[in-house]
Design a protein around this motif. Structure first.
Motif, PDB file in Angstrom:
ATOM      1  N   GLN A  39       0.786  -1.248   0.327  1.00 13.11           N
ATOM      2  CA  GLN A  39      -0.064  -0.203   0.013  1.00 13.11           C
ATOM      3  C   GLN A  39       0.374   1.682  -0.122  1.00 13.11           C
ATOM      4  OE1 GLN A  39      -3.333  -0.259   0.025  1.00 13.11           O
ATOM      5  NE2 GLN A  39      -3.701  -2.604  -0.034  1.00 13.11           N
ATOM      6  N   SER A  40       2.614   1.105  -0.287  1.00 18.47           N
ATOM      7  CA  SER A  40       3.095   2.381   0.380  1.00 18.47           C
ATOM      8  C   SER A  40       4.352   1.950  -0.511  1.00 18.47           C
ATOM      9  CB  SER A  40       3.790   2.505   1.493  1.00 18.47           C
ATOM     10  OG  SER A  40       4.440   3.416   2.032  1.00 18.47           O
ATOM     11  N   PHE A  41       4.388   3.294  -1.455  1.00 25.58           N
ATOM     12  CA  PHE A  41       5.393   4.232  -2.292  1.00 25.58           C
ATOM     13  C   PHE A  41       6.167   5.105  -1.443  1.00 25.58           C
ATOM     14  CE2 PHE A  41       2.175   1.805  -4.344  1.00 25.58           C
ATOM     15  CZ  PHE A  41       2.688   0.800  -4.581  1.00 25.58           C
ATOM     16  N   THR A  42       7.122   5.429  -1.767  1.00 32.27           N
ATOM     17  CA  THR A  42       8.662   6.253  -1.861  1.00 32.27           C
ATOM     18  C   THR A  42       9.297   6.995  -2.953  1.00 32.27           C
ATOM     19  OG1 THR A  42       9.953   6.911  -0.538  1.00 32.27           O
ATOM     20  CG2 THR A  42      10.579   4.803  -1.192  1.00 32.27           C
ATOM     21  N   CYS A  43       9.150   8.045  -3.030  1.00 31.62           N
ATOM     22  CA  CYS A  43       9.939   8.695  -4.232  1.00 31.62           C
ATOM     23  C   CYS A  43      11.448   8.443  -4.288  1.00 31.62           C
ATOM     24  CB  CYS A  43      10.255  10.184  -4.334  1.00 31.62           C
ATOM     25  SG  CYS A  43      10.725  10.972  -5.776  1.00 31.62           S
ATOM     26  N   PRO A  44      12.184   7.743  -5.082  1.00 27.81           N
ATOM     27  CA  PRO A  44      13.520   7.854  -4.486  1.00 27.81           C
ATOM     28  C   PRO A  44      14.777   9.094  -4.662  1.00 27.81           C
ATOM     29  CG  PRO A  44      13.195   6.793  -6.507  1.00 27.81           C
ATOM     30  CD  PRO A  44      12.033   6.790  -5.384  1.00 27.81           C
ATOM     31  N   TYR A  45      13.862   9.688  -5.273  1.00 28.40           N
ATOM     32  CA  TYR A  45      14.951  10.682  -6.055  1.00 28.40           C
ATOM     33  C   TYR A  45      14.214  12.252  -5.070  1.00 28.40           C
ATOM     34  CZ  TYR A  45      15.288   8.110  -9.741  1.00 28.40           C
ATOM     35  OH  TYR A  45      15.329   6.414 -10.790  1.00 28.40           O
ATOM     36  N   CYS A  46      13.385  12.522  -3.956  1.00 26.11           N
ATOM     37  CA  CYS A  46      12.726  13.394  -2.821  1.00 26.11           C
ATOM     38  C   CYS A  46      13.104  12.682  -1.363  1.00 26.11           C
ATOM     39  CB  CYS A  46      11.968  13.811  -3.589  1.00 26.11           C
ATOM     40  SG  CYS A  46      11.597  14.161  -4.783  1.00 26.11           S
ATOM     41  N   PRO A  47      14.756  11.756  -1.452  1.00 25.13           N
ATOM     42  CA  PRO A  47      14.889  11.946   0.427  1.00 25.13           C
ATOM     43  C   PRO A  47      14.664  13.219   1.201  1.00 25.13           C
ATOM     44  CG  PRO A  47      16.623  12.626  -0.574  1.00 25.13           C
ATOM     45  CD  PRO A  47      15.746  12.410  -1.866  1.00 25.13           C
ATOM     46  N   HIS A  62       3.358  13.219  -8.009  1.00 24.26           N
ATOM     47  CA  HIS A  62       4.032  13.958  -8.050  1.00 24.26           C
ATOM     48  C   HIS A  62       4.909  13.510  -9.235  1.00 24.26           C
ATOM     49  CE1 HIS A  62       7.861  14.897  -5.656  1.00 24.26           C
ATOM     50  NE2 HIS A  62       7.928  13.573  -6.162  1.00 24.26           N
ATOM     51  N   ALA A  63       5.666  12.561  -9.800  1.00 22.52           N
ATOM     52  CA  ALA A  63       6.460  11.990 -10.486  1.00 22.52           C
ATOM     53  C   ALA A  63       6.377  13.110 -12.145  1.00 22.52           C
ATOM     54  CB  ALA A  63       7.221  10.421 -10.650  1.00 22.52           C
ATOM     55  N   SER A  64       5.186  12.560 -12.269  1.00 19.62           N
ATOM     56  CA  SER A  64       5.141  13.228 -13.465  1.00 19.62           C
ATOM     57  C   SER A  64       4.537  14.835 -13.570  1.00 19.62           C
ATOM     58  CB  SER A  64       3.566  12.875 -13.971  1.00 19.62           C
ATOM     59  OG  SER A  64       2.572  13.306 -15.137  1.00 19.62           O
ATOM     60  N   GLY A  65       4.333  15.377 -11.817  1.00 17.81           N
ATOM     61  CA  GLY A  65       4.351  16.760 -11.962  1.00 17.81           C
ATOM     62  C   GLY A  65       5.738  17.617 -12.259  1.00 17.81           C
ATOM     63  N   LEU A  66       7.207  17.164 -11.361  1.00 19.90           N
ATOM     64  CA  LEU A  66       8.203  17.154 -11.282  1.00 19.90           C
ATOM     65  C   LEU A  66       8.953  17.064 -13.186  1.00 19.90           C
ATOM     66  CD1 LEU A  66       9.701  16.269  -7.796  1.00 19.90           C
ATOM     67  CD2 LEU A  66       8.644  18.300  -8.868  1.00 19.90           C
ATOM     68  N   GLY A  67       8.637  15.703 -13.098  1.00 19.31           N
ATOM     69  CA  GLY A  67       9.133  15.503 -14.808  1.00 19.31           C
ATOM     70  C   GLY A  67       8.366  16.462 -15.679  1.00 19.31           C
ATOM     71  N   ARG A 265      -3.261  17.428 -17.604  1.00 18.34           N
ATOM     72  CA  ARG A 265      -2.890  19.101 -17.306  1.00 18.34           C
ATOM     73  C   ARG A 265      -3.508  19.425 -15.696  1.00 18.34           C
ATOM     74  NH1 ARG A 265      -7.052  19.136 -20.729  1.00 18.34           N
ATOM     75  NH2 ARG A 265      -8.597  19.523 -19.574  1.00 18.34           N
ATOM     76  N   LEU A 266      -4.444  19.072 -15.182  1.00 15.32           N
ATOM     77  CA  LEU A 266      -4.333  19.053 -13.269  1.00 15.32           C
ATOM     78  C   LEU A 266      -2.845  19.387 -12.667  1.00 15.32           C
ATOM     79  CD1 LEU A 266      -6.439  19.882 -11.389  1.00 15.32           C
ATOM     80  CD2 LEU A 266      -6.704  17.488 -10.755  1.00 15.32           C
ATOM     81  N   ILE A 267      -1.892  18.126 -13.100  1.00 18.38           N
ATOM     82  CA  ILE A 267      -1.123  17.902 -12.217  1.00 18.38           C
ATOM     83  C   ILE A 267       0.123  19.414 -12.779  1.00 18.38           C
ATOM     84  CG2 ILE A 267       0.986  16.526 -11.724  1.00 18.38           C
ATOM     85  CD1 ILE A 267      -0.713  14.116 -12.612  1.00 18.38           C
ATOM     86  N   SER A 268      -0.164  19.540 -13.972  1.00 23.76           N
ATOM     87  CA  SER A 268       0.198  21.131 -14.599  1.00 23.76           C
ATOM     88  C   SER A 268      -0.118  21.996 -13.832  1.00 23.76           C
ATOM     89  CB  SER A 268       0.639  20.809 -15.909  1.00 23.76           C
ATOM     90  OG  SER A 268       1.355  21.740 -16.650  1.00 23.76           O
ATOM     91  N   ASN A 269      -1.195  22.330 -13.984  1.00 27.16           N
ATOM     92  CA  ASN A 269      -1.742  23.111 -12.981  1.00 27.16           C
ATOM     93  C   ASN A 269      -1.272  23.503 -11.691  1.00 27.16           C
ATOM     94  OD1 ASN A 269      -2.769  24.348 -15.472  1.00 27.16           O
ATOM     95  ND2 ASN A 269      -4.741  23.796 -14.956  1.00 27.16           N
ATOM     96  N   VAL A 270      -1.463  22.431 -11.066  1.00 24.29           N
ATOM     97  CA  VAL A 270      -0.986  22.297  -9.803  1.00 24.29           C
ATOM     98  C   VAL A 270       0.440  22.583  -9.199  1.00 24.29           C
ATOM     99  CG1 VAL A 270      -0.559  20.626  -7.547  1.00 24.29           C
ATOM    100  CG2 VAL A 270      -2.924  20.333  -8.606  1.00 24.29           C
ATOM    101  N   THR A 271       1.534  21.257 -10.421  1.00 20.00           N
ATOM    102  CA  THR A 271       3.037  22.463 -10.319  1.00 20.00           C
ATOM    103  C   THR A 271       3.077  24.028 -10.593  1.00 20.00           C
ATOM    104  OG1 THR A 271       3.543  19.988 -11.388  1.00 20.00           O
ATOM    105  CG2 THR A 271       4.953  21.970 -11.307  1.00 20.00           C
TER     106      THR A 271
END
Length: 471
Positions: A39-47, A62-67, A265-271
């Motif tokens: 149930q849980s995942f982590t981002c290895p690039y944002c420690p 999260h990953a799509s927005g930053l990418g 589009r939502l991710i882009s707007n939020v970012t």
């Protein structure tokens, strides 16, 4: 394994795709940990982020927005790493148990209806059709449902179909047509899961669309239901026209593409909003820093002026002492010179004493200024209380004046009718006396308010005069 490597630290915009593939291979090899639990995942690039654990769907956002971020603060390397994470989540974790947290159990491409992948069109948003609803005829000739739309919705909720809304289908001549439209969640996976579960349940009970049309002349008891498709949408009746009003036709692939497009589009707007807020925060921090520096400079300037004033006093005092000593050493030979010398010494001693007194007077003046400030604040509070009290008394006076006028009217009516009413006249006299007393009290409050205002003005003038005497 957390992301700590410093290799390829300088990545240009043109090298993002190449670096993305390198990062993707490292993720596939297990060099960086992404999945923490089912149930849980982590981002290895944002420690260093406060939030370390994500649901699958949240980490994908999260990953799509930053990418895809257009912010200049995001380095090409950071974008490439997060784009690689998106690819890894979709290609390597999206179809396995790792995809579980972001979609309901049992929902996958294998459960799509036969031949619906490309050609079959559904009414979008997902809409179910329920027929054979029992009705009864009212005295006015109109038919109404024996079960209400809220009861039908609760029954569907009880069976786990999660309807968003139930709408009865009527026409002006007959009333309730024994038909209802069931609207489901617009979400591509959640809504699709609820809609298909709804349809499969009625298929299992042999109360599906094909059963209804096969037995339409002699239907079995109970409700028949299915998910609206293109043929339902194109019907030339009340159901078809209503479906055309509330939705349109789309294939599952089109719905999925629309969902992904909206999500991107939502991710882009939020970012973009987050980047903008970060810029605003940086500007506020700069303004705060500038204000702090300005305030510190003002405080230093004040301290410098105060020190210069004290040093000037001390210098004059030392000069007088030195001059006095010099005069004392230079005694004249005759009486005239001695007298003149004595007078000059006395004059300088008085001047020295005056400077000391001036320093003491300044200290007293500073204390008086503080006292006057406190008195001014206290008198201001008293004046506010007087004003509030005056407003309350004024409201009471207005109410009392209204009551007096009403009593006068009653007395006049009684006299006009040739009678008397001692009770009303006594009350009138009593209220008039109260009104006079209240007017006297209000006048006293006005006098007190003016007096307090005058005193406050005098105190302010004294405060200004005292403050102007000393730098």
């Amino acid at each position: 394994m957390d992301y700590t490597s410093e290799e390829d630290s300088n990545v240009s915009e043109t090298e993002i795709d190449e670096y993305k593939e390198k990062s993707y291979e490292k993720l596939k090899s297990g060099e960086h940990r992404v999945k923490v639990s089912d149930q849980s995942f982590t981002c290895p690039y944002c420690p260093m982020k406060r939030k370390r654990d994500y649901l699958y769907k949240d980490l994908l956002q999260h990953a799509s927005g930053l990418g895809k971020s257009s912010s200049e603060k995001r380095s090409a390397k950071e974008k490439a790493n997060h784009l690689a994470l998106v690819k890894y989540l979709e290609n390597d974790l999206g179809g396995g148990s790792g995809g579980g947290p972001s979609k309901p159990e049992g929902v996958d491409e294998q459960y799509l209806p036969v031949n619906c992948y490309h050609d079959e069109k559904f009414v979008w948003p997902w809409t179910g059709i329920v027929v054979n609803i029992p009705t009864r005829q009212e005295k006015n000739g109109q038919f109404v449902g024996k079960i209400s739309k809220s009861e039908l919705k609760n029954e569907l909720i009880r069976r786990g179909f999660n309807p968003v809304q139930v709408e009865e289908v009527w026409n002006h001549s007959r009333g309730h047509l024994g038909i209802a439209l069931v609207k489901f969640n617009k979400d591509y996976l959640l809504g699709y899961h609820d809609a298909m579960s709804f349809e499969r349940a009625y298929e299992a009970d042999r109360h599906a669309k094909k059963d209804w049309y096969a037995e339409i002349t002699d239907p079995k008891p109970g409700l028949y239901a299915w998910i609206a498709r293109e043929d339902d949408y194109n019907l030339d009746n009340r159901v078809g026209r209503r479906l055309q009003e509330i939705g349109n036709l789309k294939t599952v692939s089109e719905i999925k593409e629309d969902e992904h497009r909206i999500q991107d589009r939502l991710i882009s707007n939020v970012t973009s909003i987050i980047d903008k807020k970060n810029e605003q925060l940086k500007e506020m921090e700069l303004k705060y820093s500038a204000s702090t520096i300005s305030l510190n400079n003002l405080m230093e300037e004040k301290d410098k002026l105060h020190r210069a004033y004290n040093e000037d006093l001390e210098f004059q005092k030392n000069e007088l002492e030195l001059r006095g000593k010099q005069l004392e050493k230079c005694e004249a030979e005759n009486e005239f010179e001695r007298k003149k010398l004595s007078e000059e010494i006395e004059k300088y001693k008085k001047k020295e004493s005056s400077l000391q007194l001036a320093a003491l007077e300044q200290q007293k003046a500073d204390e008086n200024v503080l006292k006057l400030l406190k008195d001014h604040q206290r008198e201001k509070g008293d004046l506010n209380k007087i004003i509030i009290g005056f407003e309350k008394k004024l409201e009471a006076k207005q109410a009392l004046e209204l009551e007096v006028e009403q009593l006068k009217g009653k007395v006049n009516v009684t006299k006009h009718m040739g009678g008397t009413n001692d009770n009303i006249e006594d009350r009138l006299a009593e209220k008039q006396q109260e009104l006079e007393d209240l007017e006297d009290y209000c006048q006293a409050l006005i006098t007190k308010e003016r007096s307090s205002t005058d005193e406050q003005q005098e105190a302010r003038k004294v405060l200004i005069n005292v403050s102007s005497l000393y730098p």
